[in-house]
Design a protein around this motif. Structure first.
Motif, PDB file in Angstrom:
ATOM      1  N   THR A   1       0.836  -1.120   0.043  1.00  0.00           N
ATOM      2  CA  THR A   1       0.039   0.015  -0.062  1.00  0.00           C
ATOM      3  C   THR A   1       0.982   1.163   0.180  1.00  0.00           C
ATOM      4  O   THR A   1       0.596   2.300  -0.571  1.00  0.00           O
ATOM      5  N   LEU A   2       1.765   1.274   0.872  1.00  0.00           N
ATOM      6  CA  LEU A   2       2.837   2.313   1.020  1.00  0.00           C
ATOM      7  C   LEU A   2       3.488   2.721  -0.590  1.00  0.00           C
ATOM      8  O   LEU A   2       3.532   3.680  -0.907  1.00  0.00           O
ATOM      9  N   VAL A   3       4.116   1.394  -0.907  1.00  0.00           N
ATOM     10  CA  VAL A   3       4.972   1.689  -2.406  1.00  0.00           C
ATOM     11  C   VAL A   3       3.790   1.966  -3.445  1.00  0.00           C
ATOM     12  O   VAL A   3       4.245   2.829  -4.264  1.00  0.00           O
ATOM     13  N   GLU A   4       2.562   1.541  -3.421  1.00  0.00           N
ATOM     14  CA  GLU A   4       1.595   1.644  -4.592  1.00  0.00           C
ATOM     15  C   GLU A   4       1.366   3.239  -4.633  1.00  0.00           C
ATOM     16  O   GLU A   4       0.966   3.791  -5.411  1.00  0.00           O
TER      17      GLU A   4
ATOM     18  N   ALA B   1      10.549  -3.706  -1.696  1.00  0.00           N
ATOM     19  CA  ALA B   1       9.479  -3.685  -2.788  1.00  0.00           C
ATOM     20  C   ALA B   1       9.663  -2.468  -3.839  1.00  0.00           C
ATOM     21  O   ALA B   1       9.301  -2.859  -5.103  1.00  0.00           O
ATOM     22  N   LEU B   2      10.371  -1.444  -3.394  1.00  0.00           N
ATOM     23  CA  LEU B   2      10.672  -0.401  -4.430  1.00  0.00           C
ATOM     24  C   LEU B   2      11.457  -0.792  -5.211  1.00  0.00           C
ATOM     25  O   LEU B   2      11.742  -0.683  -6.553  1.00  0.00           O
TER      26      LEU B   2
ATOM     27  N   SER C   1      15.543   4.121  -7.190  1.00  0.00           N
ATOM     28  CA  SER C   1      16.131   5.217  -7.374  1.00  0.00           C
ATOM     29  C   SER C   1      15.382   6.644  -7.509  1.00  0.00           C
ATOM     30  O   SER C   1      15.744   7.629  -7.017  1.00  0.00           O
ATOM     31  N   ALA C   2      13.894   6.486  -7.739  1.00  0.00           N
ATOM     32  CA  ALA C   2      13.105   7.589  -7.609  1.00  0.00           C
ATOM     33  C   ALA C   2      12.652   7.933  -6.560  1.00  0.00           C
ATOM     34  O   ALA C   2      12.278   9.095  -6.356  1.00  0.00           O
ATOM     35  N   ILE C   3      12.579   6.829  -5.557  1.00  0.00           N
ATOM     36  CA  ILE C   3      11.879   7.314  -4.406  1.00  0.00           C
ATOM     37  C   ILE C   3      12.857   7.239  -3.265  1.00  0.00           C
ATOM     38  O   ILE C   3      13.255   5.760  -3.147  1.00  0.00           O
ATOM     39  N   LYS C   4      12.992   8.034  -2.496  1.00  0.00           N
ATOM     40  CA  LYS C   4      13.959   7.866  -1.195  1.00  0.00           C
ATOM     41  C   LYS C   4      12.999   7.309  -0.020  1.00  0.00           C
ATOM     42  O   LYS C   4      11.873   7.507   0.078  1.00  0.00           O
ATOM     43  N   VAL C   5      13.548   6.624   0.726  1.00  0.00           N
ATOM     44  CA  VAL C   5      13.316   6.044   1.806  1.00  0.00           C
ATOM     45  C   VAL C   5      13.595   6.694   3.044  1.00  0.00           C
ATOM     46  O   VAL C   5      14.903   6.499   3.476  1.00  0.00           O
ATOM     47  N   MET C   6      12.507   7.113   4.068  1.00  0.00           N
ATOM     48  CA  MET C   6      13.011   7.808   5.532  1.00  0.00           C
ATOM     49  C   MET C   6      12.806   6.555   6.317  1.00  0.00           C
ATOM     50  O   MET C   6      11.424   6.374   6.370  1.00  0.00           O
ATOM     51  N   VAL C   7      13.360   6.262   7.256  1.00  0.00           N
ATOM     52  CA  VAL C   7      12.903   5.557   8.615  1.00  0.00           C
ATOM     53  C   VAL C   7      13.087   6.358   9.757  1.00  0.00           C
ATOM     54  O   VAL C   7      13.938   7.082  10.197  1.00  0.00           O
TER      55      VAL C   7
END
Lengths: 484, 218
Positions: B134-137, B166-167, B174-180
């Motif tokens: 859901t997050l990725v979509e 999943a990304l 490469s298009a979407i950065k991930v913050m945790v």
């Protein structure tokens, strides 16, 4: 006379209870399990099915509360009553559900494994200050599906003390009751002489989740003691005022007890909790804050007004190592809980907001508990007159040590701490290696573990337990249970 | 006059007075002040001020949250006006936010959302217990710049890694950065799973998100 802390004035207690009953109607309680809503509706509550909100009129709740037992005992594996839930009796058990341990060699917090939990169980088994075990650690190498029952499995193998536990799923509640029943001689015998209490948690504010409601109902029907662990988080998931949070705690407990008693009137249940204030700088939930302990003492007083058994989460610290902060927070809250007459105080050994267990701290906390228990014995009248007779033959000399009475009574009058507490001279301390509390605890823990004797359990029942648990472990994807 | 207005706006945020902030926003429209100026030269200064105080330990969560609420109230009025005028507030970037599946902890995640949104990001807060897909979509359909994912439990934290995988799987890494973020999350953990950003608190998260946009070349 047992010294008491009654933190609420006699006017405030009825006001808290009155407001809690009002909360049960407005805004009501969110009960996410259909079966619980139906049973509440049958008892006369109004249900808004779509919003899952139940309005429980005071008379409905009060009627259910009437059947809550005012006391019960937990039994050890030898069938002796060793924990009394009721009155102002005070017991302590280690904190539970930690995920990390403070490794005393590396001084790092690392995920707990089987070996760590066994160490905690052996330690709590060996120290008289702990009247019960807890399922203290979640073992990281064990599949999550059996994480809860695996903890109980270890406790049952390594200690005969009663246990404060809890399940992570409805299915496992039943399995864990079966595990206890193996040693109790069947489920009926277990109901007669329960050896464990199961924690059940509402979700603040004012929510009984599906799992929470189901656990209340299942435990009530099984006749196994339940313990409500209501956790108002003052300022975030509950009113910022301490009293406001106590009102919420009261409402969550009353609604939970109502669901529970409707399932089976007379089943044992405890008025408990693990509230906390919110640290407004870090967004954390300090268990060592004095205000957290004040909420505990206050809700216990409310529970006692009804005559219910009580529980709380104290004697824990938010420090990351076993230092002055750890000692200060743990012993202060332990003492407040003891003076409040709380029947079961969980939390010893814990650091870092209940995330981390230190076995060394568990051993040091036992001294704080020893002192709190001494405090509870109060100022005892051993002689009459109180002093005059003891001056006979003294002739202004400091020779009371020679009196027979001194020898007779010093152990009654004084709590004799273990070697963890340093009361030696500076010379002695230097000769002994000039150690601090933590270092002494490490040494003493080694001695304790070396002299620990495993309980003499009937082999047949152990085999039955192992068969049950190893079967479930296989289902969860483990080829075999860890060796120990 | 306008200067006084700007400083009153900032002050309403510092005081956490939503009604006052809303009133000032409406007044500024009546006075013909450009809504963008009202935001950037007025209200934002208040948010920055409270954020700085918080970072120094001189402001506390209730002050931070109330400042965020006041900012939202003001921006709400001003954005409505901008729509009327046919203009738009240029957001710094867009972020899909949520607490990872299996985890129902809300407080920290929501606070991060507030801070990001008052900090100039468009935030899609998907709530708690959000499935990875859901997050990725959502990030894909909104062409989001960043996914920010929270976990409060060590047992759920491990799934933060799955977001990154999943990304990768759908070719958007490469298009979407991930913050945790979240209580058990550390910088080491973020590095171990290959996340792009990590912050200890909500105020820091805004700075991290801004850095990630720079890294993306935006």
């Amino acid at each position: 006379m047992q010294p008491q802390l009654r933190i609420l004035s006699s006017e405030l207690v009825p006001q808290i209870i009155d407001e809690a009953f009002q909360l049960l109607v407005n805004p009501g309680i969110k009960v996410q399990l259909k079966e619980a809503r139906t049973s509440l509706a049958d008892a006369g509550a109004r249900v808004e099915e779509e919003r899952e909100v139940v309005q429980i009129p005071e008379e409905v709740a009060r009627k259910a509360l009437e059947t809550v037992p005012h006391e019960f005992f937990l039994y050890n594996q030898d069938g002796e009553p060793s924990v009394h839930y009721g009155g102002d009796t005070v017991h302590f058990d280690p904190g539970s559900s930690g995920v990390n341990v403070l490794d005393a060699e590396t001084m790092q917090h690392r995920p707990a494994i089987t070996h760590d939990l066994i160490k905690v169980i052996k330690t709590a088994d060996s120290l008289w200050q702990y009247d019960a075990q807890s399922t203290a650690l979640v073992c990281s190498e064990i599949p999550k599906e059996i994480g809860d029952l695996y903890r109980l499995y270890l406790v049952l193998l390594f200690s005969k003390k009663p246990v404060i536990t809890g399940a992570f799923s409805t299915k496992n509640t039943s399995v864990m009751i079966d595990m206890l029943a193996i040693f109790a001689g069947g489920r009926d015998a277990l109901v007669q002489k329960p050896t464990a209490v199961f924690d059940v948690c509402p979700s603040p504010p004012l929510i009984w989740s599906q799992f929470g409601s189901q656990s209340l109902i299942d435990l009530a029907r099984a006749g196994i003691p339940a313990q409500i662990v209501s956790m108002p988080l003052a300022g975030v998931a509950a009113p910022v005022t301490l009293l406001g949070s106590v009102v919420q705690h009261t409402a969550e407990c009353i609604s939970g007890m109502t669901i529970h008693q409707l399932a089976k009137p007379g089943s044992p249940i405890v008025w408990g909790g693990a509230p906390a204030i919110m640290d407004m700088r870090h967004g954390t939930t300090p268990m060592g804050a004095v205000e957290t302990a004040m909420i505990d003492a206050a809700y216990a007083q409310v529970g006692k007004t009804f005559g219910f058994p009580t529980h709380s989460y104290m004697c824990a610290s938010d420090a990351k190592v076993v230092d002055y902060q750890a000692g200060m927070e743990s012993s202060t809250t332990a003492m407040i809980g003891a003076l409040a007459g709380i029947n079961m105080i969980s939390g010893a050994g814990m650091l870092d907001f209940l995330a981390c267990m230190s076995t060394e701290k568990l051993l040091i906390d036992a001294e704080a508990i020893g002192m709190a228990k001494r405090m509870l014995k109060g100022m005892q009248v051993h002689t009459d007159p109180l002093a005059a007779d003891m001056y006979e033959g003294i002739n202004f000399k400091g020779e009371f040590l020679k009196l027979r009475l001194t020898r007779q009574l010093f152990k009654e009058e004084q709590y004799l701490p273990s070697a963890v507490i340093d009361r030696g001279s500076i010379r002695t301390w230097q000769q002994m290696g000039a150690t601090d509390t933590f270092t002494r605890a490490k040494t003493q823990l080694q001695d304790l573990l070396n002299t620990y004797q495993p309980p003499d359990l009937p082999l047949e029942q152990v085999a039955e337990l192992q068969k049950l648990v190893s079967g479930l472990a296989k289902e969860a994807g483990m080829d075999q249970l860890p060796e120990f | 006059m306008t200067e006084q207005m700007y400083s009153a706006m900032a002050q309403s945020i510092i005081d956490g007075e939503s009604e006052e902030a809303e009133k000032l926003a409406k007044q500024s429209i009546e006075l013909g002040i450009d809504p963008l100026d009202a935001i950037n030269q007025g209200f934002v200064l208040g948010v920055d001020h409270v954020g700085n105080l918080f970072s120094r330990g001189d402001a506390y969560l209730p002050e931070l949250v109330m400042a965020g609420e006041a900012m939202k109230a003001a921006v709400n009025v001003l954005e409505t006006e901008m729509t009327k005028q046919g203009t738009e507030r240029k957001m710094l970037g867009s972020i899909v936010l949520g607490t990872i599946e299996g985890d129902i902890h809300d407080i920290g995640k929501t606070l991060v959302g507030t801070m990001l949104s008052v900090g100039g990001f468009k935030v899609f807060d998907l709530g708690v217990d959000v499935p990875i897909l859901t997050l990725v979509e959502k990030a894909r359909t909104e062409t989001a710049d960043i996914i920010a994912v929270s976990a409060l439990l060590t047992t759920t934290m491990v799934k933060q890694r799955d977001v990154i995988e999943a990304l990768d799987d759908i070719g958007l890494r490469s298009a979407i950065k991930v913050m945790v973020g979240g209580a058990p999350v550390t910088r080491d953990w973020a590095e171990e799973i290959g996340a792009d950003g990590y912050s200890e608190d909500a105020v820091g998260a805004v700075a991290v998100a801004k850095e990630l946009l720079v890294a993306k070349g935006l």
